[in-house]
Design a protein around this motif. Structure first.
Motif, PDB file in Angstrom:
ATOM      1  N   VAL A  21       0.830  -1.210   0.000  1.00 35.54           N
ATOM      2  CA  VAL A  21       0.000   0.000   0.000  1.00 35.54           C
ATOM      3  C   VAL A  21       0.863   1.258   0.000  1.00 35.54           C
ATOM      4  O   VAL A  21       0.559   2.235  -0.683  1.00 35.54           O
ATOM      5  CB  VAL A  21      -0.945  -0.013   1.231  1.00 35.54           C
ATOM      6  CG1 VAL A  21      -1.664   1.297   1.385  1.00 35.54           C
ATOM      7  CG2 VAL A  21      -1.935  -1.146   1.121  1.00 35.54           C
ATOM      8  N   SER A  22       1.955   1.231   0.735  1.00 33.83           N
ATOM      9  CA  SER A  22       2.773   2.438   0.882  1.00 33.83           C
ATOM     10  C   SER A  22       3.519   2.827  -0.394  1.00 33.83           C
ATOM     11  O   SER A  22       4.047   3.924  -0.477  1.00 33.83           O
ATOM     12  CB  SER A  22       3.764   2.278   2.035  1.00 33.83           C
ATOM     13  OG  SER A  22       4.694   1.255   1.749  1.00 33.83           O
ATOM     14  N   LEU A  23       3.533   1.958  -1.402  1.00 32.93           N
ATOM     15  CA  LEU A  23       4.175   2.306  -2.667  1.00 32.93           C
ATOM     16  C   LEU A  23       3.254   3.091  -3.596  1.00 32.93           C
ATOM     17  O   LEU A  23       3.673   3.513  -4.667  1.00 32.93           O
ATOM     18  CB  LEU A  23       4.665   1.041  -3.378  1.00 32.93           C
ATOM     19  CG  LEU A  23       5.737   0.243  -2.647  1.00 32.93           C
ATOM     20  CD1 LEU A  23       6.101  -1.012  -3.444  1.00 32.93           C
ATOM     21  CD2 LEU A  23       6.967   1.091  -2.374  1.00 32.93           C
ATOM     22  N   GLU A  52      -0.973  -6.778   6.409  1.00 30.17           N
ATOM     23  CA  GLU A  52      -0.017  -6.661   7.504  1.00 30.17           C
ATOM     24  C   GLU A  52       0.208  -5.192   7.814  1.00 30.17           C
ATOM     25  O   GLU A  52       0.226  -4.355   6.906  1.00 30.17           O
ATOM     26  CB  GLU A  52       1.323  -7.307   7.129  1.00 30.17           C
ATOM     27  CG  GLU A  52       1.255  -8.799   6.967  1.00 30.17           C
ATOM     28  CD  GLU A  52       2.585  -9.405   6.551  1.00 30.17           C
ATOM     29  OE1 GLU A  52       3.510  -8.655   6.183  1.00 30.17           O
ATOM     30  OE2 GLU A  52       2.689 -10.643   6.588  1.00 30.17           O
ATOM     31  N   ASN A  53       0.411  -4.891   9.084  1.00 34.91           N
ATOM     32  CA  ASN A  53       0.767  -3.550   9.559  1.00 34.91           C
ATOM     33  C   ASN A  53      -0.252  -2.473   9.199  1.00 34.91           C
ATOM     34  O   ASN A  53       0.100  -1.318   8.981  1.00 34.91           O
ATOM     35  CB  ASN A  53       2.156  -3.148   9.048  1.00 34.91           C
ATOM     36  CG  ASN A  53       3.220  -4.089   9.544  1.00 34.91           C
ATOM     37  OD1 ASN A  53       3.177  -4.539  10.689  1.00 34.91           O
ATOM     38  ND2 ASN A  53       4.158  -4.414   8.695  1.00 34.91           N
ATOM     39  N   ILE A  54      -1.508  -2.866   9.129  1.00 32.62           N
ATOM     40  CA  ILE A  54      -2.598  -1.927   8.903  1.00 32.62           C
ATOM     41  C   ILE A  54      -3.664  -2.247   9.949  1.00 32.62           C
ATOM     42  O   ILE A  54      -4.046  -3.418  10.080  1.00 32.62           O
ATOM     43  CB  ILE A  54      -3.214  -2.053   7.491  1.00 32.62           C
ATOM     44  CG1 ILE A  54      -2.162  -1.768   6.417  1.00 32.62           C
ATOM     45  CG2 ILE A  54      -4.407  -1.111   7.329  1.00 32.62           C
ATOM     46  CD1 ILE A  54      -2.652  -2.026   5.001  1.00 32.62           C
ATOM     47  N   GLU A  67      -8.241   6.679   4.364  1.00 31.31           N
ATOM     48  CA  GLU A  67      -7.464   7.259   5.461  1.00 31.31           C
ATOM     49  C   GLU A  67      -6.091   6.617   5.605  1.00 31.31           C
ATOM     50  O   GLU A  67      -5.189   7.209   6.181  1.00 31.31           O
ATOM     51  CB  GLU A  67      -8.239   7.149   6.773  1.00 31.31           C
ATOM     52  CG  GLU A  67      -9.441   8.059   6.809  1.00 31.31           C
ATOM     53  CD  GLU A  67     -10.240   7.917   8.084  1.00 31.31           C
ATOM     54  OE1 GLU A  67     -10.193   6.833   8.709  1.00 31.31           O
ATOM     55  OE2 GLU A  67     -10.892   8.884   8.467  1.00 31.31           O
ATOM     56  N   ILE A  68      -5.930   5.407   5.075  1.00 29.55           N
ATOM     57  CA  ILE A  68      -4.618   4.756   5.125  1.00 29.55           C
ATOM     58  C   ILE A  68      -3.560   5.683   4.533  1.00 29.55           C
ATOM     59  O   ILE A  68      -2.479   5.843   5.086  1.00 29.55           O
ATOM     60  CB  ILE A  68      -4.636   3.407   4.378  1.00 29.55           C
ATOM     61  CG1 ILE A  68      -5.476   2.392   5.136  1.00 29.55           C
ATOM     62  CG2 ILE A  68      -3.222   2.890   4.143  1.00 29.55           C
ATOM     63  CD1 ILE A  68      -5.706   1.098   4.395  1.00 29.55           C
ATOM     64  N   TRP A  69      -3.876   6.320   3.425  1.00 30.98           N
ATOM     65  CA  TRP A  69      -2.892   7.164   2.749  1.00 30.98           C
ATOM     66  C   TRP A  69      -2.655   8.472   3.492  1.00 30.98           C
ATOM     67  O   TRP A  69      -1.558   9.018   3.448  1.00 30.98           O
ATOM     68  CB  TRP A  69      -3.296   7.368   1.287  1.00 30.98           C
ATOM     69  CG  TRP A  69      -3.050   6.098   0.532  1.00 30.98           C
ATOM     70  CD1 TRP A  69      -1.897   5.731  -0.092  1.00 30.98           C
ATOM     71  CD2 TRP A  69      -3.941   4.993   0.379  1.00 30.98           C
ATOM     72  NE1 TRP A  69      -2.024   4.470  -0.621  1.00 30.98           N
ATOM     73  CE2 TRP A  69      -3.277   3.989  -0.358  1.00 30.98           C
ATOM     74  CE3 TRP A  69      -5.249   4.739   0.790  1.00 30.98           C
ATOM     75  CZ2 TRP A  69      -3.856   2.773  -0.689  1.00 30.98           C
ATOM     76  CZ3 TRP A  69      -5.828   3.532   0.457  1.00 30.98           C
ATOM     77  CH2 TRP A  69      -5.134   2.562  -0.278  1.00 30.98           C
ATOM     78  N   GLU A  70      -3.655   8.965   4.210  1.00 32.59           N
ATOM     79  CA  GLU A  70      -3.448  10.151   5.049  1.00 32.59           C
ATOM     80  C   GLU A  70      -2.466   9.829   6.177  1.00 32.59           C
ATOM     81  O   GLU A  70      -1.553  10.598   6.460  1.00 32.59           O
ATOM     82  CB  GLU A  70      -4.775  10.634   5.642  1.00 32.59           C
ATOM     83  CG  GLU A  70      -5.733  11.200   4.627  1.00 32.59           C
ATOM     84  CD  GLU A  70      -7.075  11.564   5.242  1.00 32.59           C
ATOM     85  OE1 GLU A  70      -7.114  11.935   6.435  1.00 32.59           O
ATOM     86  OE2 GLU A  70      -8.080  11.484   4.529  1.00 32.59           O
ATOM     87  N   VAL A  71      -2.672   8.678   6.808  1.00 30.66           N
ATOM     88  CA  VAL A  71      -1.795   8.265   7.894  1.00 30.66           C
ATOM     89  C   VAL A  71      -0.398   7.971   7.360  1.00 30.66           C
ATOM     90  O   VAL A  71       0.603   8.389   7.939  1.00 30.66           O
ATOM     91  CB  VAL A  71      -2.379   7.035   8.629  1.00 30.66           C
ATOM     92  CG1 VAL A  71      -1.393   6.485   9.639  1.00 30.66           C
ATOM     93  CG2 VAL A  71      -3.699   7.387   9.299  1.00 30.66           C
TER      94      VAL A  71
END
Length: 135
Positions: A21-23, A52-54, A67-71
């Motif tokens: 996700v972080s990419l 994982e890790n979310i 909101e994942i991307w905001e965080v």
């Protein structure tokens, strides 16, 4: 996040792939990557089979929160260990209660509470705190 599709699953396959996700800079970019992965289907209905890790309130089988991307935008400046600690803290404190308030302006309070949690957790494990998370 491990991304499969309901179509494949209903046909007896769990074929998919882990997508970091972080990419991806946004949910839209993430969904584009999912579409590219499953381009063998006309209108793939994505199934987020594992993650994982979310925090669990931010993703489930058929949902992934924007909101994942905001965080992530804020947490990217921290080490992987601090990011994992943040996720653990969210889980232990019931992230779903915080999700409506998780905006950059309210993160100061969340980070303050997280610092308290980290300090307490480190003390319980005999680790001297060396840093403080700030926004």
């Amino acid at each position: 996040v491990y991304v499969g599709t309901y179509g494949k699953y209903n046909s007896g396959s769990i074929a998919g792939k882990w997508i970091n996700v972080s990419l991806h800079e946004s949910k839209d970019k993430f969904i584009e990557a999912c579409k590219k992965l499953h381009n063998d289907e006309c209108n793939p209905e994505f199934m987020f089979q594992d993650y994982e890790n979310i925090p669990s309130s931010m993703v489930d089988e058929s949902f992934i929160s924007e909101e994942i991307w905001e965080v992530l935008a804020i947490l990217k400046k921290y080490s992987k260990k601090k990011q994992e600690s943040f996720c653990e803290w969210c889980e232990s404190k019931g992230y779903c209660r915080l999700s409506r308030n998780l905006k950059p302006s309210s993160l100061n309070g969340i980070i303050c509470r997280m610092n308290f949690y980290l300090k307490k957790n480190m003390q319980e494990h005999g680790i001297a705190p060396r840093c403080r998370i700030t926004v």
